[in-house]
Design a protein around this motif. Structure first.
Motif, short mmCIF file in Angstrom:
data_model
loop_
_atom_site.label_atom_id
_atom_site.label_comp_id
_atom_site.label_asym_id
_atom_site.label_seq_id
_atom_site.Cartn_x
_atom_site.Cartn_y
_atom_site.Cartn_z
N MET A 44 0.90 -1.27 0.02
CA MET A 44 0.06 0.27 -0.10
C MET A 44 0.95 1.25 0.13
O MET A 44 0.76 2.04 -0.60
N THR A 45 1.90 1.28 0.78
CA THR A 45 2.89 2.48 0.80
C THR A 45 3.62 2.69 -0.55
O THR A 45 3.71 3.79 -0.90
N TYR B 292 -6.20 -3.15 -3.13
CA TYR B 292 -5.16 -3.93 -3.55
C TYR B 292 -4.35 -4.65 -2.10
O TYR B 292 -4.29 -5.92 -2.21
N GLN B 293 -4.05 -3.79 -0.99
CA GLN B 293 -3.72 -4.30 -0.03
C GLN B 293 -4.54 -5.19 0.68
O GLN B 293 -4.20 -6.44 1.25
N ASN C 148 -0.44 6.44 -6.85
CA ASN C 148 -1.70 6.05 -7.15
C ASN C 148 -2.80 6.44 -5.84
O ASN C 148 -2.42 6.99 -4.98
N GLU D 249 -7.41 3.24 -3.93
CA GLU D 249 -7.30 2.17 -4.83
C GLU D 249 -5.94 0.98 -4.44
O GLU D 249 -5.93 -0.15 -4.53
N ALA D 250 -5.01 1.72 -3.53
CA ALA D 250 -4.04 1.15 -2.96
C ALA D 250 -4.57 0.17 -1.65
O ALA D 250 -3.91 -0.86 -1.58
N GLN E 162 2.28 1.67 -3.50
CA GLN E 162 1.29 2.14 -4.43
C GLN E 162 1.17 3.79 -4.23
O GLN E 162 0.96 4.69 -5.25
N ILE E 163 1.07 4.29 -3.03
CA ILE E 163 0.85 5.66 -2.72
C ILE E 163 2.18 6.47 -3.16
O ILE E 163 1.79 7.44 -3.52
N PRO F 89 -5.21 6.72 -2.65
CA PRO F 89 -5.07 5.91 -1.67
C PRO F 89 -6.17 4.78 -1.51
O PRO F 89 -5.67 3.59 -1.14
#
Length: 236
Positions: free
Chosen positions: A171-172, A187-188, A179, A183-184, A174-175, A181
């Motif tokens: 997640m970190t 996925y997480q 991307n 959306e991240a 992707q951010i 947040p």
């Protein structure tokens, strides 16, 4: 210090390998990469245990559990959830498999360590239960439950504090890559559920196979199948 040096060298090497793999996205190369990852994870899962299984049994228990569970979860994620064509594209297959194997390796390692240590410490209790006509499965049931619980602690803790104490790595990343947040977060959540499934089933399978091997056909406790720890020996 040794682990830090290994991490530095291995990450630089895998960066070069992945660049080459992305340019030649053939199934045979992805399969070869997956095999190397599996063998390495299987070795590391049993390398640091205090009481190891003799011969290659510990490697077999950990490796077979990781192969069946991690590869199955990864295949489902690639073909059903991600649904990219081709499904084995290295950009997706290698990172997902790496997360499954890495976390499952930790769960299996902790589970087997707790199983062998507890079986040795509680050998009198287990043998007394056997003398009271309990089966091997019942005699070691409490030890096996504790071992599975130990293997699940890291992933349970990670999910319990996710978003409050820490932001998970994927997640970190992707951010930081720009991307959105939410959306991240989606996925997480997906990755957390996949990892939890892989760790849970992998730890259960490895601990069950290992606990069965600690008894022979006559249901006698066979702790002679474990190596004695070498005093003062350290592994890196």
């Amino acid at each position: 210090m040794i682990s830090a040096a290994r991490a530095l060298a291995q990450l630089l090497l895998v960066g070069f390998v992945l660049e080459t793999l992305f340019e030649h996205d053939r199934l045979i190369w992805v399969a070869l990469m997956a095999l190397v990852m599996l063998l390495t994870a299987s070795r590391e899962a049993v390398r640091r245990q205090t009481r190891k299984f003799r011969a290659l049994w510990g490697l077999l228990f950990g490796g077979s559990a990781m192969f069946v569970v991690s590869f199955t979860v990864t295949l489902i994620a690639l073909t059903v959830i991600i649904s990219h064509d081709p499904w084995y594209e290295p950009r997706y297959a290698v990172p997902v498999l790496g997360m499954m194997l890495g976390n499952t390796m930790n769960g299996i390692s902790l589970g087997l360590e707790r199983l062998t240590s507890s079986a040795w410490q509680q050998r009198d209790i287990i043998e007394n239960r056997l003398m009271l006509a309990q089966t091997w499965n019942r005699a070691i049931e409490d030890v096996r439950r504790e071992a599975i619980h130990s293997g699940l602690i890291p992933i349970v803790n990670a999910m319990a504090v996710a978003g409050i104490v820490s932001l998970p790595g994927m997640m970190t990343g992707q951010i930081l890559a720009g991307n959105a947040p939410m959306e991240a977060v989606k996925y997480q959540i997906l990755i957390f559920f996949l990892i939890a499934s892989s760790v849970g089933f992998g730890t259960i399978a490895a601990v069950w196979m290992a606990s069965r091997y600690l008894f022979d056909q006559r249901q006698r406790l066979r702790l002679d199948r474990l190596k004695q720890p070498v005093p003062g020996k350290r592994t890196s």
